[in-house]
Design a protein around this motif. Structure first.
Motif, short mmCIF file in Angstrom:
data_model
loop_
_atom_site.label_atom_id
_atom_site.label_comp_id
_atom_site.label_asym_id
_atom_site.label_seq_id
_atom_site.Cartn_x
_atom_site.Cartn_y
_atom_site.Cartn_z
N ASN A 1 0.86 -1.17 0.00
CA ASN A 1 0.00 0.00 0.00
C ASN A 1 0.90 1.22 0.00
O ASN A 1 1.85 1.29 0.77
CB ASN A 1 -0.91 0.01 1.23
CG ASN A 1 -1.98 1.09 1.14
OD1 ASN A 1 -2.43 1.43 0.06
ND2 ASN A 1 -2.35 1.63 2.28
N GLY A 2 0.63 2.16 -0.89
CA GLY A 2 1.47 3.35 -0.95
C GLY A 2 1.04 4.23 -2.10
O GLY A 2 -0.09 4.12 -2.60
N PRO A 3 1.93 5.09 -2.57
CA PRO A 3 1.60 6.05 -3.62
C PRO A 3 1.05 5.41 -4.89
O PRO A 3 0.23 6.00 -5.59
CB PRO A 3 2.92 6.77 -3.91
CG PRO A 3 3.79 6.50 -2.73
CD PRO A 3 3.31 5.22 -2.12
N ALA A 4 1.50 4.19 -5.22
CA ALA A 4 1.06 3.52 -6.45
C ALA A 4 -0.26 2.79 -6.27
O ALA A 4 -0.82 2.29 -7.23
CB ALA A 4 2.14 2.55 -6.93
N GLY A 5 -0.73 2.69 -5.02
CA GLY A 5 -1.99 2.00 -4.76
C GLY A 5 -1.80 0.75 -3.94
O GLY A 5 -0.70 0.40 -3.53
N ARG A 6 -2.91 0.08 -3.72
CA ARG A 6 -2.93 -1.12 -2.89
C ARG A 6 -2.90 -2.36 -3.77
O ARG A 6 -3.57 -2.42 -4.80
CB ARG A 6 -4.21 -1.10 -2.05
CG ARG A 6 -4.31 -2.16 -1.02
CD ARG A 6 -5.43 -1.90 -0.06
NE ARG A 6 -6.73 -1.90 -0.74
CZ ARG A 6 -7.89 -1.91 -0.12
NH1 ARG A 6 -7.94 -1.87 1.19
NH2 ARG A 6 -9.00 -1.91 -0.80
N GLY A 7 -2.11 -3.35 -3.36
CA GLY A 7 -2.01 -4.59 -4.12
C GLY A 7 -1.80 -5.76 -3.19
O GLY A 7 -1.61 -5.60 -1.99
N GLY A 8 -1.83 -6.95 -3.77
CA GLY A 8 -1.58 -8.14 -2.98
C GLY A 8 -1.65 -9.39 -3.83
O GLY A 8 -2.36 -9.43 -4.84
N PHE A 9 -0.88 -10.40 -3.44
CA PHE A 9 -0.87 -11.66 -4.17
C PHE A 9 -0.52 -12.80 -3.21
O PHE A 9 0.02 -12.57 -2.14
CB PHE A 9 0.11 -11.61 -5.34
CG PHE A 9 1.56 -11.53 -4.96
CD1 PHE A 9 2.38 -12.65 -5.02
CD2 PHE A 9 2.12 -10.33 -4.55
CE1 PHE A 9 3.73 -12.58 -4.67
CE2 PHE A 9 3.46 -10.24 -4.20
CZ PHE A 9 4.27 -11.37 -4.26
N THR A 10 -0.86 -14.01 -3.62
CA THR A 10 -0.52 -15.20 -2.84
C THR A 10 0.83 -15.71 -3.31
O THR A 10 1.09 -15.79 -4.52
CB THR A 10 -1.60 -16.29 -3.02
OG1 THR A 10 -2.84 -15.76 -2.54
CG2 THR A 10 -1.26 -17.54 -2.25
N ALA A 11 1.69 -16.05 -2.35
CA ALA A 11 3.03 -16.53 -2.69
C ALA A 11 3.44 -17.68 -1.77
O ALA A 11 3.16 -17.66 -0.58
CB ALA A 11 4.04 -15.40 -2.53
N THR A 12 4.10 -18.66 -2.36
CA THR A 12 4.74 -19.70 -1.56
C THR A 12 6.26 -19.54 -1.62
O THR A 12 6.97 -20.13 -0.82
CB THR A 12 4.36 -21.12 -2.05
OG1 THR A 12 4.67 -21.23 -3.44
CG2 THR A 12 2.89 -21.40 -1.81
N ALA A 13 6.74 -18.72 -2.55
CA ALA A 13 8.18 -18.48 -2.68
C ALA A 13 8.57 -17.33 -1.76
O ALA A 13 8.62 -16.17 -2.17
CB ALA A 13 8.55 -18.19 -4.13
N MET A 14 8.82 -17.66 -0.49
CA MET A 14 9.22 -16.68 0.53
C MET A 14 10.15 -17.38 1.49
O MET A 14 9.92 -18.53 1.84
CB MET A 14 7.98 -16.17 1.28
CG MET A 14 8.25 -15.04 2.27
SD MET A 14 8.95 -15.48 3.88
CE MET A 14 7.60 -16.29 4.68
N CYS A 15 11.19 -16.70 1.89
CA CYS A 15 12.10 -17.27 2.89
C CYS A 15 12.87 -16.14 3.58
O CYS A 15 12.91 -15.02 3.10
CB CYS A 15 13.07 -18.26 2.26
SG CYS A 15 14.24 -17.52 1.09
#
Length: 170
Positions: free
Chosen positions: A27-41
């Motif tokens: 969330n910020g100047p470009a707007g709000r976004g979101g996605f589902t991810a399993t590639a996180m560490c």
């Protein structure tokens, strides 16, 4: 060296790697976004940093890069529907966010109110590698709870592995 590994062969092998399911928000100047991810560490604890991978074809990539912040929300097994919303089952971002309760973090990104862990990050680095952007975030705030079981993804299905103790038990 032998023949190169095919894309299909690699994807099938990676499907056999169990991974936590996360909703990554911005969330910020470009707007709000979101996605589902399993590639996180995790990357390192000095400074506390995480890595998240996002398909570069996603229309949301510019949002994350321009906002320079994101929040990794580790989902519980109760969040299967939310994971599906943020994986693209619901295209409208307002509908995605309406499916859950959120708390604003220090960076301005949104944390899922009942996430097992929420890691609020400032974007430290973004690199394009093959088909994906690698986002490295410096963790600036953490919300966590001591109960609940993580939603996991294995063999192209959500799985639930119950535990008797939370990570802080014992």
């Amino acid at each position: 060296m032998g023949e190169a590994v095919s894309r299909t062969e690699f994807r099938n092998a990676m499907a056999r790697v169990c991974a936590p399911v996360n909703v990554v928000t911005t969330n910020g100047p470009a707007g709000r976004g979101g996605f589902t991810a399993t590639a996180m560490c995790s990357v390192t604890d000095d400074p506390p940093s995480v890595l998240v991978c996002m398909n570069s074809r996603s229309a949301q990539c510019p949002l994350f890069i321009e906002n320079q912040r994101f929040c990794v929300n580790v989902l519980s097994h109760d969040h299967k529907e939310l994971a599906a919303h943020f994986a693209g089952a619901t295209a409208d971002m307002a509908e995605r966010y309406a499916a859950a309760d959120w708390v604003e973090m220090k960076s301005g990104s949104h944390a899922l109110a009942d996430a097992i862990v929420a890691l609020d990050c400032e974007l430290a680095d973004a690199r394009l590698v093959g088909t994906h952007h690698l986002f490295i975030g410096r963790v600036v705030d953490i919300r966590s709870r001591s109960d609940g079981n993580a939603l996991l993804y294995f063999d192209r299905h959500y799985v639930h592995v119950p535990t008797q103790l939370g990570s802080f038990g014992g």
